[in-house]
Each structure stands twice: as C-alpha cells, then as structure tokens.
Write an enzyme that holds these catalytic residues in place. Structure first.
Site, PDB file in Angstrom:
ATOM      1  N   ARG A  83       0.843  -1.189   0.000  1.00  0.00           N
ATOM      2  CA  ARG A  83       0.000   0.000   0.000  1.00  0.00           C
ATOM      3  C   ARG A  83       0.885   1.248   0.000  1.00  0.00           C
ATOM      4  NH1 ARG A  83      -1.905   0.878   4.309  1.00  0.00           N
ATOM      5  NH2 ARG A  83      -1.191  -0.901   5.516  1.00  0.00           N
ATOM      6  N   TYR A 223      -1.560  -3.387  -6.850  1.00  0.00           N
ATOM      7  CA  TYR A 223      -1.324  -4.178  -5.644  1.00  0.00           C
ATOM      8  C   TYR A 223      -2.467  -4.145  -4.629  1.00  0.00           C
ATOM      9  CZ  TYR A 223       1.084  -6.707  -2.122  1.00  0.00           C
ATOM     10  OH  TYR A 223       1.412  -7.682  -1.232  1.00  0.00           O
ATOM     11  N   GLY A 224      -2.814  -5.293  -4.104  1.00  0.00           N
ATOM     12  CA  GLY A 224      -3.696  -5.496  -2.941  1.00  0.00           C
ATOM     13  C   GLY A 224      -4.542  -4.315  -2.540  1.00  0.00           C
ATOM     14  N   LYS A 232      -9.582  -2.268   1.631  1.00  0.00           N
ATOM     15  CA  LYS A 232      -9.273  -1.148   2.519  1.00  0.00           C
ATOM     16  C   LYS A 232     -10.022   0.126   2.105  1.00  0.00           C
ATOM     17  CE  LYS A 232      -7.016  -3.682   5.187  1.00  0.00           C
ATOM     18  NZ  LYS A 232      -5.681  -4.156   5.181  1.00  0.00           N
ATOM     19  N   HIS A 252     -10.415  -2.501  11.494  1.00  0.00           N
ATOM     20  CA  HIS A 252      -9.338  -3.358  10.978  1.00  0.00           C
ATOM     21  C   HIS A 252      -9.106  -4.479  11.989  1.00  0.00           C
ATOM     22  CE1 HIS A 252      -4.892  -3.407   9.309  1.00  0.00           C
ATOM     23  NE2 HIS A 252      -5.655  -4.268   8.682  1.00  0.00           N
ATOM     24  N   SER A 274      -1.288  -3.558  10.308  1.00  0.00           N
ATOM     25  CA  SER A 274      -0.912  -4.434   9.199  1.00  0.00           C
ATOM     26  C   SER A 274       0.349  -5.226   9.535  1.00  0.00           C
ATOM     27  CB  SER A 274      -0.662  -3.590   7.952  1.00  0.00           C
ATOM     28  OG  SER A 274      -1.828  -2.876   7.629  1.00  0.00           O
ATOM     29  N   CYS A 276       0.814  -7.473  11.792  1.00  0.00           N
ATOM     30  CA  CYS A 276       1.075  -7.609  13.228  1.00  0.00           C
ATOM     31  C   CYS A 276       0.311  -8.763  13.862  1.00  0.00           C
ATOM     32  CB  CYS A 276       0.771  -6.313  13.949  1.00  0.00           C
ATOM     33  SG  CYS A 276       1.967  -5.017  13.563  1.00  0.00           S
ATOM     34  N   ASP A 299      -9.283  -9.769   8.862  1.00  0.00           N
ATOM     35  CA  ASP A 299      -8.746  -8.434   8.530  1.00  0.00           C
ATOM     36  C   ASP A 299      -9.725  -7.290   8.774  1.00  0.00           C
ATOM     37  OD1 ASP A 299      -6.327  -7.088   7.515  1.00  0.00           O
ATOM     38  OD2 ASP A 299      -7.557  -6.515   5.799  1.00  0.00           O
ATOM     39  N   ASN A 390       6.372  -8.620   1.996  1.00  0.00           N
ATOM     40  CA  ASN A 390       4.918  -8.389   1.945  1.00  0.00           C
ATOM     41  C   ASN A 390       4.258  -9.268   0.880  1.00  0.00           C
ATOM     42  OD1 ASN A 390       2.536  -7.090   2.885  1.00  0.00           O
ATOM     43  ND2 ASN A 390       2.596  -5.658   1.151  1.00  0.00           N
ATOM     44  N   ARG A 392       1.940 -12.148  -0.558  1.00  0.00           N
ATOM     45  CA  ARG A 392       0.600 -12.453  -0.037  1.00  0.00           C
ATOM     46  C   ARG A 392       0.000 -13.701  -0.663  1.00  0.00           C
ATOM     47  NH1 ARG A 392      -1.597  -8.776   4.091  1.00  0.00           N
ATOM     48  NH2 ARG A 392       0.096  -7.281   4.289  1.00  0.00           N
ATOM     49  N   ARG A 423       3.060  -4.177  17.776  1.00  0.00           N
ATOM     50  CA  ARG A 423       4.372  -4.811  17.743  1.00  0.00           C
ATOM     51  C   ARG A 423       5.307  -3.885  18.504  1.00  0.00           C
ATOM     52  NH1 ARG A 423       6.938  -8.153  13.666  1.00  0.00           N
ATOM     53  NH2 ARG A 423       4.987  -8.543  12.586  1.00  0.00           N
ATOM     54  N   PHE A 518       2.228 -16.973  18.584  1.00  0.00           N
ATOM     55  CA  PHE A 518       1.511 -17.871  17.662  1.00  0.00           C
ATOM     56  C   PHE A 518       0.506 -18.741  18.437  1.00  0.00           C
ATOM     57  CE2 PHE A 518       5.452 -16.657  15.476  1.00  0.00           C
ATOM     58  CZ  PHE A 518       4.911 -16.149  14.301  1.00  0.00           C
ATOM     59  N   ALA A 519       0.550 -20.062  18.265  1.00  0.00           N
ATOM     60  CA  ALA A 519      -0.457 -20.925  18.889  1.00  0.00           C
ATOM     61  C   ALA A 519      -0.466 -20.797  20.413  1.00  0.00           C
ATOM     62  CB  ALA A 519      -0.224 -22.379  18.483  1.00  0.00           C
TER      63      ALA A 519
HETATM   64  P1  GTP Z   1      -2.305  -7.648   7.408  1.00  0.00           P
HETATM   65  O1  GTP Z   1      -2.858  -8.678   6.504  1.00  0.00           O
HETATM   66  O2  GTP Z   1      -1.207  -6.850   6.771  1.00  0.00           O
HETATM   67  O3  GTP Z   1      -3.338  -6.756   7.979  1.00  0.00           O
HETATM   68  O4  GTP Z   1      -1.491  -8.428   8.592  1.00  0.00           O
HETATM   69  P2  GTP Z   1      -1.962  -9.314   9.849  1.00  0.00           P
HETATM   70  O5  GTP Z   1      -2.239  -8.435  11.010  1.00  0.00           O
HETATM   71  O6  GTP Z   1      -3.018 -10.268   9.463  1.00  0.00           O
HETATM   72  O7  GTP Z   1      -0.595 -10.090  10.213  1.00  0.00           O
HETATM   73  P3  GTP Z   1      -0.220 -11.637  10.123  1.00  0.00           P
HETATM   74  O8  GTP Z   1      -1.051 -12.519  11.010  1.00  0.00           O
HETATM   75  O9  GTP Z   1      -0.176 -12.011   8.706  1.00  0.00           O
HETATM   76  O10 GTP Z   1       1.250 -11.639  10.736  1.00  0.00           O
HETATM   77  C1  GTP Z   1       2.275 -10.848  10.210  1.00  0.00           C
HETATM   78  C2  GTP Z   1       3.617 -11.297  10.713  1.00  0.00           C
HETATM   79  O11 GTP Z   1       3.639 -11.349  12.129  1.00  0.00           O
HETATM   80  C3  GTP Z   1       3.990 -12.679  10.212  1.00  0.00           C
HETATM   81  O12 GTP Z   1       5.305 -12.639   9.712  1.00  0.00           O
HETATM   82  C4  GTP Z   1       3.939 -13.545  11.445  1.00  0.00           C
HETATM   83  O13 GTP Z   1       4.911 -14.530  11.380  1.00  0.00           O
HETATM   84  C5  GTP Z   1       4.158 -12.576  12.595  1.00  0.00           C
HETATM   85  N1  GTP Z   1       3.419 -12.997  13.799  1.00  0.00           N
HETATM   86  C6  GTP Z   1       2.088 -13.240  13.887  1.00  0.00           C
HETATM   87  N2  GTP Z   1       1.739 -13.637  15.140  1.00  0.00           N
HETATM   88  C7  GTP Z   1       2.881 -13.628  15.864  1.00  0.00           C
HETATM   89  C8  GTP Z   1       3.171 -13.930  17.238  1.00  0.00           C
HETATM   90  O14 GTP Z   1       2.304 -14.289  18.049  1.00  0.00           O
HETATM   91  N3  GTP Z   1       4.468 -13.779  17.636  1.00  0.00           N
HETATM   92  C9  GTP Z   1       5.449 -13.369  16.759  1.00  0.00           C
HETATM   93  N4  GTP Z   1       6.687 -13.264  17.230  1.00  0.00           N
HETATM   94  N5  GTP Z   1       5.217 -13.096  15.463  1.00  0.00           N
HETATM   95  C10 GTP Z   1       3.941 -13.212  15.020  1.00  0.00           C
HETATM   96  C1  SPV Z   2      -2.887  -4.484   5.162  1.00  0.00           C
HETATM   97  O1  SPV Z   2      -1.919  -3.852   4.725  1.00  0.00           O
HETATM   98  O2  SPV Z   2      -3.433  -4.201   6.247  1.00  0.00           O
HETATM   99  C2  SPV Z   2      -3.422  -5.633   4.401  1.00  0.00           C
HETATM  100  C3  SPV Z   2      -2.919  -5.851   3.047  1.00  0.00           C
HETATM  101  O3  SPV Z   2      -4.276  -6.344   4.880  1.00  0.00           O
HETATM  102  S1  SPV Z   2      -3.639  -4.792   1.899  1.00  0.00           S
HETATM  103  O4  SPV Z   2      -4.727  -5.491   1.222  1.00  0.00           O
HETATM  104  O5  SPV Z   2      -2.600  -4.452   0.913  1.00  0.00           O
HETATM  105  O6  SPV Z   2      -4.170  -3.630   2.548  1.00  0.00           O
HETATM  106 MN    MN Z   3      -4.848  -5.619   6.982  1.00  0.00          MN
END
Ligand code: GTP
Ligand code: SPV
Ligand code: MN
Length: 610
Positions: A83, A223-224, A232, A252, A274, A276, A299, A390, A392, A423, A518-519
């Site tokens: 973006r 792009y996206g 968005k 969001h 984004s 995060c 999202d 980035n 996707r 973050r 993560f999990a």
């Molecule tokens: P957008 O689609 O851009 O809005 O992003 P999103 O908020 O959906 O983020 P996503 O879940 O795709 O995670 C983005 C990055 O954060 C990835 O590289 C993950 O590996 C990392 N990540 C996600 N959850 C965790 C976590 O609990 N701990 C850590 N250390 N990294 C994480």
């Molecule tokens: C973000 O950037 O928050 C996304 C990817 O989810 S995009 O569709 O490019 O906005």
């Molecule tokens: Mn997003």
C-alpha cells in the site's frame, strides 16, 4: 466512428436495468477510452478464461505442483509491492474533516487531477465492471459497490476476496440500491501494436477517496489494498464514514470464536496494525486441551449495535489476502490447510522447481533452489529473501476447516471482547485488561506499533496507530474517537465487550522474544475468557489489570520464569517515557480529541506518579 460512440454502443448493451450503474459505466468508458467493456458475472468459467489470459500475458504463472491445485503465482513490478500511504488521499469538502492522519487535497483540485490522469488511461485494454457486495447479500442493509478496473488480475482477486457478479447485480436492481462507485486503472494505456508488460502500473499513483459522495478512484498500482477496492478503500475508509453517519463501526479487526472446555463460546475481535498478527490469531490452533477456536475473519470487521443492546460483528470479506512469509505448517497450519485446497493467487512469493510456491517460514527446511519473487535464481546463500516480505496469499475463506458456521450469519454475532495489539519491543506487557470501556477506548486511541513491510517506507519505527486504523480512517481521527465514545451509547452498559491490550512482540532481557506467541497465544486467550467469566486472577497496575504469573496457564510450555517476568512486566520508567510520547500524539488532535479520552491520560499520569 468516434471511439466514444463505439463505447456508448457497448455500454448500451449493459446487462442491467440499474440506471445509475449504466450511467457510471458510460461516464468512465468515455473518460478512459477502453478497447472493450466486460461485465463480470463472477462465474467459474469466466474465472478460468481470465486466468488463462493472465497466464498467456505472463502476469500469472500456473502452478503445476499437486500441492497447489488450481492456483497461480503473480509477480508484481518491484516498485508496486505494498500500500502507498503517501499517495492515499481523503478529499473531504473541508480539510478539517480529513484530519491530521490523512493526506488531503481539495475535491475540486483532485477531480481535475484525476480527470487528467484517467483521460484515456484504459486505451488498448479491457474495462471490467465488477458488481460486488461487502458482507452478505441477505444482510439487513447490504453494502454494494461497483469496481471498474482495467486489470484482469484485480478481477480474479476480487472474486476471491468479495461476493461479486450476477447475483449481486440482480439484487442491486431489485433494491435500486446505492453503490459505491470505485474506479481503478493501472495507468498504463497501450498504443496500437504496443506490447504489454506482465505487471503494468504507473510510478505516479493516486488512491483517492471522496467521503461525502462515497467515491473511490485508484490509479497507477495493481497491488492489494491499492487496487482491490472492496477491501481497505471501501470496507474501511469509505465504510468508516458510512458507519459514523449511520451509527456503527468499520474496523481493521479479526474475529475469533473461542469455545472453552465447558462448551461456552465467546466471540473476540482483535485490531492489530498491518502485518502484526491478525491472520495468525484468527486461525489459531489452541495448544490447551479442550479449547476450540474457529474463525470468522482475519482483517476487516463491521460492528453494529444489535436489537438487544449488544454489539454484533461480521466479516464483510470472502477471502484472505494474508502475509505469506512466516505462514507455515508450524505457525499457522489452518492457513496452510486452506491454501492446500487450492484456488489461490500468490503474489510475490518464490517459485519452487516442482511448480509450487515457497516463502520464508513456510517449511522448516529451505529448498536448495528457487526462483525468487524477482525472477532470479535463488539458493539459501542468496543475500535477499526469496519471497518479498509483503508477499501475499489470496485464498477463499470458505476453504478454512475451522471456519465458524456463524461466518455465514448475514447480520453477525454478539461481540464479547476486543483486543488491541501492536508490535512493541518494550513497554507494553503481554496482556492488560482495561479498567472499563472508556479506558479501553484509550488503549485503542494510543495503540502503537513498529512499522512493517505492509506499507511503503521504513520498517521498525514506532508509530501511534489508533485502533490499528491509522491508514484507514476515512475522516478526522478525533471525530473517529468521539464516534467510538458515542456509539457505545447504543449498547447496554453490561453488554459492552471487555477490552484488552496485547503485545506478542515484547523482547526479553537477551533481545529475543519474551513470549513464544503464535499458537501459544491460546494461554492469553484462556485468561481473557476467564476474565470475561469473572474467574481469572489479575493484578491492578497503573496501566490496567495484568495477569499474575500464576494466572496464566503455562502447562506444557517451555518458558523460563525470567521470560514470563519480562513479558508481563509493567515498568513505571518505561511508562513515564510512554506518557511523553502519548502527550505528543494527543497534541496532534487539538480540539477534536474527546475529553473523556484526554481524561484517561491524566488518570494514567496520576496513577504512575502516585
Ligand atoms: P495484514 O494482513 O497486513 O493486515 O497483517 P496481519 O495483522 O493479518 O498479520 P499476520 O497474522 O499475517 O502476521 C504478520 C507477521 O507477524 C507474520 O510474519 C507472522 O509470522 C508474525 N506474527 C504473527 N503472530 C505472531 C506472534 O504471536 N508472535 C510473533 N513473534 N510473530 C507473530
Ligand atoms: C494491510 O496492509 O493491512 C493488508 C494488506 O491487509 S492490503 O490489502 O494491501 O491492505
Ligand atoms: Mn490488513
């Protein structure tokens, strides 16, 4: 015959009786001068034709590995990978209404600029007309849009991300519905005989919103979030303005359904900036016995006051446009299972020698040879990552095994808790419960995060990102916070969701992640549910309620006491530093910051200095 006449003839054959739509298509065709007009029906046959064409044009590479059935890889221009916030505009009548978080240009001036750049912009290309709805066609108040685009890649991606095509068009006609007009061009007209490139785009980019007339104009990027205008541009920026006017919220956020071993279910939404962690949390595989997670969205979330004083949440999208790097069998198996069912488009991932895609973090073992996202040979010794940070995956949400049946509820489900997360290497503990709803809005208003690759610009600098909506609020940020305060008046006080601040990214004293994330975030979710049920143990700290180390269920987890301490710590010195930063942040709002939010800051200051 004039080109305009030919096009008028074509548009007159519009397969619709919706007069406003016919006029819209006429006007844009006259302005942009496309070679052809194609009304998108959304059928599988059409998708096959379009993707065949895109393979022919070199935009898509058909994946031949059985691990990625009916899927494609796309590689963007290296200058069109995210973006473009600096080229995103909110053109409200008054500059004040765009607020300090948005770029503003006077509507008159912007309209002039746009009529210049869009003039003949689609020459030599097909103009696609995509009727779409965000949310369910059966919703009480379906929100329609029509995207006109000269990119077949956008059409194919929109078919995954939103409900599009003939059914939508019929419903629009039946209701003589209002729709958001959304015009997109890659900004690369073709002269007769000129060869096309695989990823046409223009270095001059405009992502423009007219909030009052609910219009979107996007130029120069494929792009996206710049080009899939339902996402968005509509479902957040324009929808946030509709929501302000109509008394709801466009956010969001992910939506997760959690079921405890006692079979009680809760719906939790989470706003993280984004890249995060929304998609990861939305698709979590619980690591604690007896807990079940199902997803409703990853999202975007629309929150509406329900009939019984509750807030109802739904996901207006139909697919994932997820960050690929870091998504793997060990971190996000649910995403991997959805992807493995195929029907996906991967953008800026690497190609494997057996006709599949790969990205950093997909598998534990790194392939010995790849073609990287820029088409170069790649080996583990190569200096740069094989996939763009980035990169996707674009995958239909209904391929998710753990999709909650409530995803299909046209008017959503009752919301129990909201998480705000960012973050942050320091300062912000793993989880903190707000003292009350207003304090929770303060969490959202002061949310901060280090920047990521999801947008152009430097990665890793801390910025404030209110409700993870900084790049997506379609109006004045202070008015937006005020709207959050006011909208809660529509809910019954006892039915307001509880609000939590989370941070999966805090560093320990050795510089590593203090929390496995993560999990294992299941353990935080469990504590949150216990707080909803009134059982979880918490400490009162100046910034809110945090779990005692014993209150977190760490059964079977290999973490040191030191790390847990580092993850949970509330350090008054760090927070006094934070206050200064929040002071500077609030100064930007001027008069438009709601008093009740400013008061929360003073109370925090008082508690920290007590
Ligand atoms: P957008 O689609 O851009 O809005 O992003 P999103 O908020 O959906 O983020 P996503 O879940 O795709 O995670 C983005 C990055 O954060 C990835 O590289 C993950 O590996 C990392 N990540 C996600 N959850 C965790 C976590 O609990 N701990 C850590 N250390 N990294 C994480
Ligand atoms: C973000 O950037 O928050 C996304 C990817 O989810 S995009 O569709 O490019 O906005
Ligand atoms: Mn997003």
């Amino acid at each position: 015959m004039e080109p305009g006449e030919k096009l008028r003839g074509k548009a007159a054959h519009a397969p619709t009786s919706h007069q406003k739509l016919i006029e819209f298509v006429h006007t844009i065709a006259e302005l942009t001068q496309p070679e052809n007009i194609h009304w998108v029906d959304g059928s599988a046959a059409e998708y096959t034709r379009l993707t065949d064409q895109l393979v022919e044009a070199g935009t898509l590479t058909r994946l031949t590995s059985p691990d990625f059935p009916n899927s494609f890889a796309a590689f963007s221009d290296p200058a069109d990978v995210a973006r473009v916030e600096s080229r995103t505009f909110i053109c409200s009548e008054n500059e004040r209404d765009a607020g300090f978080t948005n770029n503003w240009v006077a509507p008159e001036e912007m309209r002039q600029t746009l009529s210049g750049v869009f003039q003949g912009a689609m020459r030599g290309r097909t103009m696609y007309v995509i009727p779409f709805v965000m949310g369910h066609l059966e919703a009480d108040d379906p929100k329609f849009g029509v995207e006109i685009t000269d990119s077949a890649y956008v059409v194919a991606s929109m078919r995954i991300m939103a409900r599009i095509g003939t059914d939508v068009l019929r419903k629009m006609e039946e209701l003589d519905a209002f729709f958001v007009p959304a015009v997109h061009s890659v900004g690369a007209p073709l002269e007769p005989g000129q060869a096309d490139v695989p990823w046409p785009c223009n270095e001059n980019k405009y992502i423009v919103h007219f909030p009052e007339s609910r219009e979107i104009w996007s130029y120069g990027s494929g792009y996206g979030g710049n080009a899939l205008l339902g996402k968005k541009c509509f479902a957040l920026r324009i929808a946030s303005v509709m929501a302000r006017d109509e008394g709801w919220l466009a956010e969001h956020m992910l939506i997760l359904k959690l079921t405890s071993p006692e079979q009680k279910s809760y719906y939790v939404s989470g706003a993280f900036p984004s890249a995060c962690g929304k998609t990861n949390l939305a698709l979590i595989d619980p690591t604690l016995q007896g807990w079940k997670a199902e997803t409703l969205g990853d999202d975007i979330t629309w929150i509406r006051p329900g009939k019984d004083g509750e807030f109802r949440v739904m996901n207006p999208e139909a697919g994932y446009f997820g960050v690929a790097p870091g998504t793997g069998w060990h971190t996000n198996a649910n995403a991997m299972r959805a992807i493995a069912k195929g029907n996906s488009i991967f953008t800026n991932c690497a190609l494997t020698d057996d006709g599949g895609v790969w990205w950093e973090g997909m598998t534990e073992e790194t392939p010995a040879h790849l073609i990287d996202w820029q088409g170069q040979d790649w080996t583990p010794d190569s200096p740069a990552p094989a996939a763009h940070p980035n990169a996707r995956f674009c995958t239909p949400i209904d391929q998710t095994d753990m999709l909650a049946p409530e995803y299909f509820e046209p008017n959503g489900v009752k919301l129990d808790a909201i998480l705000f997360g960012g973050r942050r290497k320091t300062t912000v503990p793993l989880v903190t419960e707000a003292r009350n709803w207003n304090h929770g809005i303060f969490f959202g208003a002061t949310l901060s995060s280090e920047t990521t690759a999801a947008a152009e610009g430097q990665v890793g600098t801390v910025r404030r990102d209110p409700m993870a909506m900084l790049p997506f609020i379609g109006y004045d940020a202070g008015d937006y916070l005020k709207h959050w305060v006011e909208v809660s008046g529509a809910a019954a006080a006892e039915k307001l969701p509880k609000i939590f601040l989370v941070n999966w990214f805090r560093r320990n004293r050795d510089g590593g992640f203090a929390w496995p994330g993560f999990a294992e975030n299941t353990r935080v979710l469990k504590w949150i549910v216990e707080r909803l049920e009134g059982t979880g143990e918490a400490m009162e700290t100046p910034i809110g309620h945090t779990p005692t180390p014993e209150a977190l269920d760490l059964t079977g987890l290999e973490v040191t006491d030191q790390d847990i301490e580092d993850a949970l710590k509330v350090d008054p010195d760090e927070w006094r530093q934070e206050l200064e930063d929040i002071d500077a942040w609030f100064a930007h709002f001027g008069e438009s910051l709601p008093e009740s939010i400013r008061a929360e800051l003073e109370e925090l200051r008082g508690r920290l200095n007590a």
